[in-house]
Design an enzyme around this catalytic site. Structure first.
Site, PDB file in Angstrom:
ATOM      1  N   ASP A 164      -7.431  -8.276   6.543  1.00  0.00           N
ATOM      2  CA  ASP A 164      -8.503  -8.043   7.506  1.00  0.00           C
ATOM      3  C   ASP A 164      -9.076  -6.634   7.428  1.00  0.00           C
ATOM      4  OD1 ASP A 164      -6.024  -6.883   8.606  1.00  0.00           O
ATOM      5  OD2 ASP A 164      -7.285  -6.403  10.330  1.00  0.00           O
ATOM      6  N   ASP A 216       0.868  -1.172   0.000  1.00  0.00           N
ATOM      7  CA  ASP A 216       0.000   0.000   0.000  1.00  0.00           C
ATOM      8  C   ASP A 216       0.912   1.231   0.000  1.00  0.00           C
ATOM      9  OD1 ASP A 216      -2.609   1.161   0.244  1.00  0.00           O
ATOM     10  OD2 ASP A 216      -2.296   1.423   2.380  1.00  0.00           O
TER      11      ASP A 216
END
Ligand code: IMP
Ligand code: MG
Length: 193
Positions: free
Chosen positions: A159, A102
């Site tokens: 998650d 990311d």
């Protein structure tokens, strides 16, 4: 759990194909090397487990735990080692196995730490890549499963608030799931006042 998913981005079958392709490439590239796969807990565990079985040459594995994300969806930029590696890295060919790249801040920090331990080489293998989100500009995937759009995805180890890791596919959550949590946070903080 299934009802919380708005859209599936990658099915279990598609992920399987991606992982097999990466495993084959890594097996070829590392056939004369000392492959040591290192993954950062917890998001990468499922990918690591599948990827190592798609690799056909001898390899070692180890895990690190760092804290970089809170329970939200944005990187805090704070990286702290919670669990270090057990193995001496000298002379080993390190492959950092990531679930998703990311901002790249976590991996950039971890790579700097591992570099000081004199491995023979360090490369990065990520299942998913969000290049538009990159802040650590020195971080590039040497092996990449697939690009994903700039959205918060869950499943296959990834998650949201520690949930959805056990979904066998990758998808995005319905917006109301985030709103529920935001609302709960607000309620909790106003009840404390
Ligand atoms: P970075 O330091 O911003 O590159 O953060 C990377 C880590 O953040 C990944 O290893 C994941 O654990 C988590 N992360 C980043 N994007 C997502 C996402 O879309 N879903 C779930 N976890 C994510
Ligand atoms: Mg996470």
């Amino acid at each position: 759990m299934e009802h919380d998913i708005q859209e599936v981005y990658f099915s279990a079958e598609q992920i399987d194909e991606i992982v097999k392709r990466l495993g084959k490439q890594i097996s070829e590239d590392y056939k004369d090397k000392n492959l040591m796969m290192v993954s950062i807990l917890k998001g990468s565990v499922i990918f690591m487990a599948d990827l190592m079985r798609a690799i056909t040459i001898p390899c070692q594995i180890d895990f690190m735990a760092v804290s970089s994300y809170g329970s939200g969806t944005e990187s805090s930029g704070v990286v702290r080692i919670l669990k270090d590696l057990d193995v001496n890295l000298e002379g080993l060919d390190l492959l950092l196995v990531e679930d998703i790249l990311d901002s790249g801040k976590t991996l950039s920090h971890v790579r700097e730490i591992l570099r000081t331990r004199h491995p023979a080489s360090i490369r990065i293998c990520t299942l998913f890549d969000k290049p538009d989100r990159r802040e650590a500009m020195d971080i590039h995937a040497d092996y990449r499963g697939a690009f994903v759009p700039d959205a918060f995805v869950v499943g296959y180890g990834l998650d949201y608030d520690e949930k959805y890791r056990n979904l066998p596919y990758i998808g995005v959550l319905k917006p109301e799931i985030y709103e529920k949590k935001k609302k709960k946070k607000n309620d909790d903080s106003s009840s404390k006042e």
